[in-house]
Design a protein around this motif. Structure first.
Motif, PDB file in Angstrom:
ATOM      1  N   TYR A 199       0.895  -1.270   0.010  1.00 25.72           N
ATOM      2  CA  TYR A 199       0.224  -0.105   0.006  1.00 25.72           C
ATOM      3  C   TYR A 199       0.816   1.321  -0.093  1.00 25.72           C
ATOM      4  N   LEU A 200       1.908   1.172   0.769  1.00 22.99           N
ATOM      5  CA  LEU A 200       2.823   2.263   0.952  1.00 22.99           C
ATOM      6  C   LEU A 200       3.667   2.495  -0.571  1.00 22.99           C
ATOM      7  N   GLU A 201       3.827   1.413  -1.163  1.00 27.96           N
ATOM      8  CA  GLU A 201       4.478   1.614  -2.341  1.00 27.96           C
ATOM      9  C   GLU A 201       3.474   2.334  -3.466  1.00 27.96           C
ATOM     10  N   GLN A 202       2.204   2.366  -3.419  1.00 21.04           N
ATOM     11  CA  GLN A 202       1.255   2.904  -4.230  1.00 21.04           C
ATOM     12  C   GLN A 202       1.230   4.417  -3.794  1.00 21.04           C
ATOM     13  N   LEU A 203       1.410   4.635  -2.536  1.00 18.78           N
ATOM     14  CA  LEU A 203       1.252   6.138  -1.949  1.00 18.78           C
ATOM     15  C   LEU A 203       2.335   6.576  -2.626  1.00 18.78           C
ATOM     16  N   ILE A 204       3.634   6.165  -2.272  1.00 19.20           N
ATOM     17  CA  ILE A 204       4.751   6.870  -2.399  1.00 19.20           C
ATOM     18  C   ILE A 204       4.922   6.932  -4.310  1.00 19.20           C
ATOM     19  N   ALA A 205       4.175   6.114  -4.950  1.00 17.75           N
ATOM     20  CA  ALA A 205       4.145   6.388  -6.455  1.00 17.75           C
ATOM     21  C   ALA A 205       3.514   7.588  -6.639  1.00 17.75           C
ATOM     22  N   LYS A 206       2.431   7.786  -6.062  1.00 16.36           N
ATOM     23  CA  LYS A 206       1.463   9.074  -6.305  1.00 16.36           C
ATOM     24  C   LYS A 206       2.363  10.424  -5.820  1.00 16.36           C
ATOM     25  N   LEU A 207       2.884  10.100  -4.662  1.00 20.28           N
ATOM     26  CA  LEU A 207       3.749  11.443  -4.182  1.00 20.28           C
ATOM     27  C   LEU A 207       4.967  11.586  -5.085  1.00 20.28           C
ATOM     28  N   ARG A 208       5.468  10.436  -5.771  1.00 24.01           N
ATOM     29  CA  ARG A 208       6.599  10.724  -6.576  1.00 24.01           C
ATOM     30  C   ARG A 208       6.138  11.361  -7.944  1.00 24.01           C
ATOM     31  N   LYS A 209       5.065  11.106  -8.487  1.00 21.68           N
ATOM     32  CA  LYS A 209       4.495  11.698  -9.773  1.00 21.68           C
ATOM     33  C   LYS A 209       4.208  13.249  -9.254  1.00 21.68           C
TER      34      LYS A 209
END
Length: 153
Positions: free
Chosen positions: A41-51
């Motif tokens: 779940y954190l990977e998904q969140l970090i991907a959005k924050l990175r984008k």
């Protein structure tokens, strides 16, 4: 207005990242462990924050994540909008310049909706990540966790 776990967990993760990435990159596993958030779940969140340009990744040995800009330049609003989208709790067509609302010019309640929307956005935009890092350290000095993991539901 009710924030989803995306916003709540994502903000906690970014505070954690700000606290622990001052001198080195931070792994998703370490954030997930400290914040009790699943790695996937954190990977998904970090991907959005990175984008959204809030975090950057470093590959290779010793790789991980760090803030893309200084913590004082990132607001809670930046984080929540990256994860939740528009924060306005009231979607009133009368508030848009090209209104599709027939009664917009005579509507008195749209003033209320605009004030609510503005208040929420101004509040989250005034709070910077460095302020939350400071609060986190104050809590840590009192014997608490460096980054709170309350509000897990």
């Amino acid at each position: 207005m009710k924030l989803s776990t995306k916003g709540r967990y994502g903000l906690r993760a970014l505070i954690d990242l700000a606290v622990y990435s001052e001198n080195e990159t931070v792994s998703i596993a370490s954030i997930a462990s400290r914040q009790n958030i699943s790695e996937s779940y954190l990977e998904q969140l970090i991907a959005k924050l990175r984008k959204a340009g809030l975090v950057t990744s470093v590959r290779g040995a010793g790789g991980g994540y760090k803030l893309a800009r200084p913590a004082q330049e990132i607001s809670v609003g930046d984080v929540l909008r990256a994860l939740e989208g528009n924060l306005d709790p009231v979607e009133c067509p009368g508030l848009k310049e090209e209104s599709s609302c027939d009664g917009s010019e005579f509507c008195v309640t749209k003033y209320v909706w605009q004030q609510i929307n503005d208040s929420i956005n101004q509040t989250v935009d005034r709070i910077s990540l460095d302020r939350l890092v400071e609060e986190s350290r104050n809590v840590g000095n009192k014997g608490g966790s460096a980054v709170s993991s309350c509000c897990t539901n």
